[in-house]
Write an enzyme that holds these catalytic residues in place. Sequence first.
Site, short mmCIF file in Angstrom:
data_model
loop_
_atom_site.label_atom_id
_atom_site.label_comp_id
_atom_site.label_asym_id
_atom_site.label_seq_id
_atom_site.Cartn_x
_atom_site.Cartn_y
_atom_site.Cartn_z
N GLY A 34 -5.30 -3.24 -12.49
CA GLY A 34 -6.30 -2.92 -13.19
C GLY A 34 -6.81 -1.52 -13.19
O GLY A 34 -7.17 -0.92 -14.17
N GLU A 94 -6.80 0.90 -5.45
CA GLU A 94 -6.65 0.37 -4.00
C GLU A 94 -5.85 1.65 -3.22
O GLU A 94 -6.13 1.78 -2.05
CB GLU A 94 -6.01 -0.95 -3.69
CG GLU A 94 -6.26 -1.33 -2.53
CD GLU A 94 -5.81 -2.79 -1.99
OE1 GLU A 94 -5.68 -3.58 -3.02
OE2 GLU A 94 -5.38 -2.99 -0.85
N GLY A 142 1.31 2.99 -12.38
CA GLY A 142 0.82 1.93 -12.07
C GLY A 142 0.17 1.18 -13.25
O GLY A 142 -0.73 1.89 -13.87
N ALA A 143 0.27 -0.06 -13.33
CA ALA A 143 -0.22 -0.73 -14.37
C ALA A 143 -1.24 -2.02 -14.21
O ALA A 143 -1.07 -2.92 -14.66
CB ALA A 143 0.68 -1.14 -15.45
N ARG A 176 -16.28 -10.10 6.14
CA ARG A 176 -14.79 -10.59 6.58
C ARG A 176 -14.41 -10.25 7.86
O ARG A 176 -13.88 -11.05 8.43
CB ARG A 176 -13.81 -10.05 5.36
CG ARG A 176 -14.02 -10.71 4.13
CD ARG A 176 -13.23 -10.08 3.19
NE ARG A 176 -13.26 -10.95 1.89
CZ ARG A 176 -12.86 -10.30 0.68
NH1 ARG A 176 -12.09 -9.37 0.62
NH2 ARG A 176 -13.26 -11.15 -0.30
C1 LIG Z 1 -4.92 -12.68 -3.08
C2 LIG Z 1 -6.05 -11.57 -3.80
C3 LIG Z 1 -7.25 -11.88 -4.21
C4 LIG Z 1 -8.18 -11.04 -4.45
N1 LIG Z 1 -9.56 -11.30 -4.77
C5 LIG Z 1 -10.37 -10.27 -5.20
C6 LIG Z 1 -11.58 -10.61 -5.95
O1 LIG Z 1 -11.92 -11.63 -6.17
N2 LIG Z 1 -12.48 -9.38 -6.19
C7 LIG Z 1 -12.26 -8.27 -5.72
O2 LIG Z 1 -12.69 -7.40 -6.27
N3 LIG Z 1 -10.79 -7.88 -5.21
C8 LIG Z 1 -10.05 -9.05 -5.05
N4 LIG Z 1 -8.79 -8.66 -4.17
C9 LIG Z 1 -8.34 -6.98 -4.26
C10 LIG Z 1 -8.07 -6.60 -5.60
O3 LIG Z 1 -7.33 -7.54 -6.54
C11 LIG Z 1 -7.16 -5.35 -5.57
O4 LIG Z 1 -7.59 -4.55 -4.72
C12 LIG Z 1 -6.75 -4.78 -6.94
O5 LIG Z 1 -6.56 -5.63 -7.93
C13 LIG Z 1 -5.81 -3.42 -6.88
O6 LIG Z 1 -5.52 -3.04 -8.05
P1 LIG Z 1 -5.01 -1.62 -8.40
O7 LIG Z 1 -4.94 -1.53 -9.86
O8 LIG Z 1 -5.53 -0.56 -7.55
O9 LIG Z 1 -3.41 -2.04 -7.84
P2 LIG Z 1 -2.49 -3.22 -8.25
O10 LIG Z 1 -3.10 -4.45 -9.18
O11 LIG Z 1 -1.65 -3.63 -7.21
O12 LIG Z 1 -1.51 -2.44 -9.30
C14 LIG Z 1 -0.48 -1.45 -8.68
C15 LIG Z 1 0.45 -0.96 -10.01
O13 LIG Z 1 1.02 -0.01 -9.41
C16 LIG Z 1 2.67 -0.57 -9.82
N5 LIG Z 1 3.41 0.38 -8.76
C17 LIG Z 1 3.44 0.33 -7.37
N6 LIG Z 1 4.25 1.26 -6.81
C18 LIG Z 1 4.79 1.53 -7.78
C19 LIG Z 1 6.11 2.57 -7.92
N7 LIG Z 1 6.61 3.12 -6.86
N8 LIG Z 1 6.52 2.91 -9.15
C20 LIG Z 1 5.77 2.30 -10.41
N9 LIG Z 1 4.95 1.55 -10.25
C21 LIG Z 1 4.28 1.35 -9.11
C22 LIG Z 1 2.63 -1.84 -9.68
O14 LIG Z 1 3.65 -2.36 -10.53
C23 LIG Z 1 1.31 -2.22 -10.31
O15 LIG Z 1 1.44 -2.14 -11.71
C24 LIG Z 1 -7.83 -9.59 -4.22
C25 LIG Z 1 -6.64 -9.17 -3.71
C26 LIG Z 1 -5.50 -10.26 -3.48
C27 LIG Z 1 -4.15 -10.03 -2.83
#
Ligand SMILES: Cc1cc2nc3c(=O)[nH]c(=O)nc-3n(C[C@H](O)[C@H](O)[C@H](O)COP(=O)(O)OP(=O)(O)OC[C@H]3O[C@@H](n4cnc5c(N)ncnc54)[C@H](O)[C@@H]3O)c2cc1C
Length: 542
Positions: free
Chosen positions: A15, A359, A12-13, A275
């Site tokens: 945040g 997440e 996962g890449a 929310r």
């Molecule tokens: C529209 C929207 C607005 C939002 N606004 C806010 C905000 O203002 N403030 C806030 O705090 N939160 C906000 N959120 C929530 C927040 O953005 C997310 O919870 C957070 O960015 C998730 O980050 P993450 O790094 O965990 O996952 P993600 O950013 O979803 O990254 C997941 C990574 O895993 C990779 N991946 C997934 N499955 C596989 C697999 N099988 N094999 C290889 N790679 C895989 C994907 O390619 C990706 O690189 C918002 C969410 C949305 C949808």
Amino acid sequence: MNNYKTDVLIIGAGGAGLVAALNAHKSGAKVTVLTKEYPTRAQTSMAQGGINAALGHAGEDSVEDHIQNTLKSAQGLANEEAVRLMCNEALEAVAWLDSIGVPFSRTKESKIAQRTLGGASAPRACYAQDYTGLKILHTLYDRAMVQGIEIKNERYLLNFITNKDKHEKSYACGATILNIRTGEVETYEAKSVIVATGGYSKIYHKHSTNAKGSTGDGIAAAIRAGARLSDMEFIQFHPTALKNSSILISESARGAGGYLLNSKGERFVDELLPRDQVARAINDQIQAGEEVFLDIRHLGEEFIMEQLPQERKLAKLYENVDPVSELIPIKPVAHYTMGGIEVDKNSHTKLKGLFAAGECANHKVHGANRLGGNSLLELIVFGKQAGENAAAWAKKFDNTIETGEQTISAQNFVKGVKYFTNQIDFYQKHQFMGNIFYNNAGISKDEMGLKAVLGAVRQIQKEIPFMGPKDKSNIYNTNLVDFIEFGNMVELCEIILVSMISRNESRGAHYRSDIPNPNDMAYKAHTITWKEDGVLCADFME
Ligand SMILES: Cc1cc2nc3c(=O)[nH]c(=O)nc-3n(C[C@H](O)[C@H](O)[C@H](O)COP(=O)(O)OP(=O)(O)OC[C@H]3O[C@@H](n4cnc5c(N)ncnc54)[C@H](O)[C@@H]3O)c2cc1C
């Protein structure tokens, strides 16, 4: 040669994955990051509203208020120690983002600007216009490039590789990966693994704000490998998505003074409640036959262009309305999944050597209902923790890594699914599943509806061999990837429904119309799910 070796493997890449990578690298580990798409496309790029830190730049605030707001919104299901850690570290997290070049919006005095999101007692969310996640993600990616961290794109996680130590205890030591470009299965050996694959809201299909890839792959792989999941029933519905496309209109629009109106032009709820409450109030209006609108006309064009330019663009493009002069039709849709892989206070899962952040993980800082702005914060605070701890684990690693059988099994799986008969269209099944989840396992639910959905999901599980990809080719077979994602979602659907049915109360985002009150005596506890010999088990734990 499809065998690769690294110290810390990060899946996962977004945040969380990139923050973990930067910190594991800083701790001296060789790091490899894999993503099924491209880093700049991760869902983190979609975050608009901001990241919380009690800087007090726009009004009086304190870390203690941030803690108390977060605990209140979590409705008894947060771990206070974890919440305190996150809120205390928020100031340093934002200062670090600022120092690496995130272009935060500024006040006239050049301080980082802040705004109010729902459930917050002060303007606390630091933002970069309404592109906060995009700016953070791009800056992190840039930083990872500068540090020379290895990032491989279009690599799809199939399963984690596990071995057993001399005490017969399982540990993670790599992953089997589908190279989407070639169709080959690759094996990555690692001394520790971090899963940062995001949430699972895409189960709700078009009734979700989420990116296409939020299919819960890492969570499904983690439970298959022996990790535990928790609180999977807690799924947050965002009050204001565009009515026809489910694209998010940020909470910052309400934070800035936007109103919610029904068809009669009446306001019907305090727009800045958490929310879960606002989403339910909107849902009640819709169930009563009303249309619901977001009104930001009174904020004026200058303010909208300065603070909410993306919201205006999205409303024009996808709903054909200009918020400067028109009402925006909205509805609540699935937005954020509070449940995920159970981790301890070191971001370590039940499966030794497997860490989780972002997440996909449940650090128990959101409980029954996440506050806007706390997810981006979680990525930075716990991404760092996961990176540092996985690097430390890798340093001490003295076990063997045996991958042969698990690689063969992954190769057989990828070959095997291509022979599934494809009599049933799985895309249609996903749409069906999204609809029944939205209607019966969504904002409001009851036992009968949930059991009906569980029956439908178990039927889909039986039908999977009659589905499968139409495209049998190897190179860039996105049809195959979509099918594997679908399988992961179906696996998680059962877990979510069992958790929803087991929680015989209402709490935060989990609202049961047949039992509308919380029951602290019985359910002020976390649902834990795991698999024993492939069989799903569930329990409640404090
Ligand atoms: C529209 C929207 C607005 C939002 N606004 C806010 C905000 O203002 N403030 C806030 O705090 N939160 C906000 N959120 C929530 C927040 O953005 C997310 O919870 C957070 O960015 C998730 O980050 P993450 O790094 O965990 O996952 P993600 O950013 O979803 O990254 C997941 C990574 O895993 C990779 N991946 C997934 N499955 C596989 C697999 N099988 N094999 C290889 N790679 C895989 C994907 O390619 C990706 O690189 C918002 C969410 C949305 C949808």
